[in-house]
Design an enzyme around this catalytic site. Structure first.
Site, short mmCIF file in Angstrom:
data_model
loop_
_atom_site.label_atom_id
_atom_site.label_comp_id
_atom_site.label_asym_id
_atom_site.label_seq_id
_atom_site.Cartn_x
_atom_site.Cartn_y
_atom_site.Cartn_z
N TRP A 463 11.00 9.90 -10.23
CA TRP A 463 11.21 10.72 -11.54
C TRP A 463 9.64 11.87 -11.45
CZ3 TRP A 463 12.00 5.82 -11.65
CH2 TRP A 463 13.42 5.36 -11.98
N ASP A 464 9.00 11.62 -10.10
CA ASP A 464 7.78 12.32 -10.26
C ASP A 464 6.84 12.07 -11.02
OD1 ASP A 464 5.91 14.22 -9.22
OD2 ASP A 464 6.72 16.06 -9.87
N TYR A 465 6.87 10.63 -11.21
CA TYR A 465 5.75 10.26 -12.34
C TYR A 465 4.36 9.76 -11.56
CZ TYR A 465 9.17 9.87 -16.07
OH TYR A 465 10.16 10.32 -17.18
#
Length: 797
Positions: A463-465
């Site tokens: 999630w591109d965290y």
């Protein structure tokens, strides 16, 4: 028929046609929503509105009664779904009242058929009384329904709320430093200043002291400005969006020198670093270190801005040395380097989502005097502490560290926030080393670069965290009077982890919780659980429901409901797949690179957070090839939004903000908050929306003083004077808050958004405390168009 009555008839029929058009949209959209399992309200309201439109077209007064019934029914539904929150009520009720207000005008009333009663005035009073009584009943019914179906608890309050601001942990000892020598003021990244000349009592007297433009060309204006200057002696050092470095008089704002360190080819520069050569004298005894958007480490004489000839090759070190081949600008540092034990420590950013095999996330340290490589931590080759052997490269595609770095020189440790490995939304190509270090915080030995510990905040991040915020270091009291060296790590997931910075073990319990498992692609595997800290507020936002969809009017709210129902959303960390999925928080956080500040006198964390959802979907490689989607060239493309090729994997992706067609977020405000957390007890001290309604659809300003909480970018600074300063919002306002209570004390409109962290210092020339903030918007959030540093101070006596 009189001319006036004829004109009224035409107006009435135009109005009726307008109502019929709205009814058609509501019926079609409401039917679509109902077919997806959503609320039937819009379909029913549309049918009733069509009935009202027909009656009004025919000049029947009953059309007003039908419309009034819609308003009453909508009121019941509104209170049931939204309670009494003003921002929730607005899109449900205001448009109905505005549109219906035309029915109260005399010219509309005169165009209808005559009253079927001998006492028309009494009939009108009875009509009004009946309507008001119906509204009162609607409030009661709606309240009863809402009480039976309460809103979920916002996780921000789950840890409890403090009864008062905590007492001082220890008496303040001396005035402390009055300059600002590091990006976060100190290597610990506290963004705390012991300067106390500006207080809660006098901050309202702040005035603009100077303004210094630092944009030099059109490109720098487009890139925005995210810099936090440092202050050494009587000089500020800063950079702009194309890596021009400036030396600025701290008292007057006059530019002493400027150096185009990247030749105008930069991207983002959040800060520079300062180093004084031990025992050195003459040129470059004091130097400014900056890493540039064209992947160089540059050393400049702090007094003149000239390149330091003895550093690297004529003042420059090539940061692409040892990297795998990639187009230009695929690797570039964006945050200030850290100077630790005489070494310049840095990571770097890679373009998101372009292809598997992008440049390495290697962490390197260079001698601050000579520029020679001191050590390298290549997580894919940890036993190779230096440059790769001839013909080899640093391990491609490993997780990278692009956020600000912290260090504890006494412990001899460097702390780095680590992102996930690209591409962001597909992890089927990842190796064990990627899985171990992606989206984590790591501690490296400052002398050797060897790994001492790591802590992962998201497992198999899809999630591109990235962990982007600078780790914040402070000492916390424990039971029995013991003091522990702590590291506080805010994350994009909205969680705050508190770790022992010597060992990496959590100081606040962390539990594994099950996360959604359905909807992913066949080639993917999913982490079954994710770590969540307990006993601390969470800033991830509540789980979304259809009733939480927002908009300015019922129509864009209906659009958002349809889109929500048509997407996959099973809560936080819904798996990516070929059908649209929603992520909350989006990849901007939670807490992004702006990090947090700390009131060190009371161990209170000040954190600004954002809860804006993204909606994304993936499509097959064959579809991507058919559309001609290719990796970005490097000089153009590579934005966070829009299509991402993800070449070398089975899927490409597309991401956009979860918004309505007129540009409004599809979820309810607030979208941004500023909060204070007692790190000793873990309780929330206060929290408030941050930012006013600034722009509506299509970027049209609505500069009305309504606090709704806007997305934020940048951070805060906290002072011993009891004041916390922050810009960070889309409304272009710099604010001062009472650190103890969260009360707004002062605000000042900026020429552009201040998507940067402020800093403060005392000028040695006048003895005045200055507050400085960079205004220039940002490339990612827009609002760019200029670039300047602005300094504020109390009036001269």
């Amino acid at each position: 028929m009189s001319p006036g009555r004829s004109t009224g008839k035409v107006q009435r029929r135009i109005y009726a046609a307008f109502l019929a058009l709205l009814a058609l949209i509501l019926v079609i959209g409401g039917g679509w929503l109902a077919s997806l399992g959503g609320s039937a309200y819009y379909l029913l309201a549309g049918a009733a509105l069509a009935w009202s439109a027909v009656l009004i077209w025919r000049a029947r007064r009953e059309g007003r009664w039908v419309y009034a019934a819609i308003v009453v029914a909508t009121l019941v539904w509104t209170i049931w779904e939204a309670g009494y929150a003003g921002w929730s009520i607005m899109p449900r009720m205001v448009a109905w009242l505005v549109v219906g207000s035309w029915m109260l005008t005399p010219w509309f009333v005169r165009s209808l058929q005559p009253e079927a009663t001998v006492v028309p005035r009494l009939a009108r009073w009875m009509t009004a009384g009946t309507f008001l009584a119906a509204c009162a009943v609607a409030f009661v019914v709606g309240a009863a329904l809402h009480a039976a179906d309460p809103d979920p608890v916002d996780p921000i309050t789950q840890a409890g709320v403090a009864s008062a601001y905590p007492a001082a942990v220890k008496p303040a000892t001396g005035p402390g430093r009055s300059d600002w020598q590091q990006y976060g003021n100190d290597l610990a990244g506290t963004r705390f200043s012991p300067v106390a000349q500006i207080t809660a009592a006098n901050v309202s007297d702040l005035q603009l002291a100077w303004r210094t433009p630092i944009d030099t060309n059109d490109l720098s204006r487009e890139q925005g400005l995210e810099v936090t200057p440092i202050m050494i002696g009587d000089t500020l050092y800063a950079c702009n969006g194309v890596n021009d470095v400036f030396a600025i008089d701290a008292e007057t704002g006059a530019v002493r020198w400027r150096m185009a360190a990247a030749g105008g080819e930069g991207r983002t520069c959040r800060g520079v670093a300062y180093y004084r050569v031990p025992g050195g004298d003459g040129p470059c005894a004091e130097r400014i270190l900056t890493n540039t958007g064209n992947a160089e480490l540059v050393a400049l004489d702090a007094r003149t801005g000239k390149l330091c000839a003895g550093f690297g090759s004529a003042g420059r070190v090539d940061l692409l040395d040892g990297m795998s081949p990639a187009p230009a600008h695929y690797y570039y540092p964006t945050s200030a380097p850290a100077i630790v034990q005489g070494k310049v420590v840095l990571g770097g950013m890679v373009l998101d989502g372009q292809f598997w095999g992008e440049p390495s996330g290697v962490i390197r340290a260079f001698d601050a005097v000579t520029g020679k490589l001191a050590w390298a931590w290549d997580m894919g080759a940890p036993d190779v502490p230096g440059r790769p052997a001839a013909g080899k490269t640093y391990t491609p595609a490993t997780p990278n560290s692009w956020g600000p770095i912290s260090a504890d020189e006494k412990l001899g440790l460097v702390y780095l926030p680590i992102g996930n490995s690209t591409p962001d939304f597909f992890g089927g190509m990842r190796r064990p080393v990627d899985e171990k270090f992606g989206s984590s915080v790591v501690a490296l030995d400052a002398a050797t670069g060897r790994l001492r510990w790591s802590f992962q905040t998201v497992r198999h991040d899809l999630w591109d965290y990235d962990v982007a915020a600078q780790p914040t270091l402070l000492d916390l009291p424990q039971a029995g009077g013991r003091i522990v060296h702590a590291l506080v790590q805010p994350t994009k997931t909205g969680e705050v982890f508190v770790l022992d910075r010597l060992t990496g073990r959590p100081l606040r319990d962390v539990v594994e919780r099950a996360v959604p498992q359905h909807g992913g692609v066949p080639e993917e595997h999913l982490a079954r659980t994710q770590p969540f800290p307990i006993g601390l507020p969470s800033f991830r936002g509540p789980v979304l429901r259809e009733r939480d969809m927002w908009g300015i009017t019922p129509l864009d709210q209906l659009y958002c409901r349809i889109r929500f129902r048509g997407a996959r959303y099973d809560g936080m960390m819904t798996p990516p797949g070929l059908t649209p999925w929603i992520s909350l928080p989006g990849f901007g956080g939670g807490m992004d690179w702006g990090g947090a500040s700390v009131d060190l006198d009371h161990n209170v964390l000040l954190v600004n957070s954002t809860t804006i959802a993204n909606i994304s979907w993936m499509f097959t490689r064959a579809e991507a090839d058919a559309d001609g989607l290719r990796p970005a060239s490097g000089t153009e493309g590579g934005d966070l939004w829009g299509p991402a090729a993800q070449a070398g994997t089975p899927y490409a992706s597309y991401t956009e903000a979860f918004k309505s067609p007129i540009g409004m977020p599809c979820q309810e405000p607030p979208f941004g908050r500023l909060s204070a957390v007692d790190l000793t007890t873990g309780k929330l001290v206060w929290s408030r929306p941050l930012g006013m309604a600034g722009k509506s659809a299509f970027g049209v300003p609505i500069l009305v003083p309504i606090t709704m909480g806007t997305p934020t970018s940048g951070g805060s600074v906290t002072t011993r004077g009891g004041v916390t300063f922050i810009a960070a919002t889309q409304d272009r306002i710099l604010r001062a808050f009472d650190t103890r209570t969260g009360a707004l004390l002062w605000s000042k409109r900026l020429p552009w958004s201040g998507f940067a962290t402020p800093m403060t210092y005392v000028s040695p020339r006048s003895g005045r405390q200055f507050l400085v903030v960079a205004a220039g918007g940002s490339h990612g959030l827009g609002e760019a168009g200029g670039a300047a540093l602005l300094a504020f101070a109390l009036p001269k006596h």
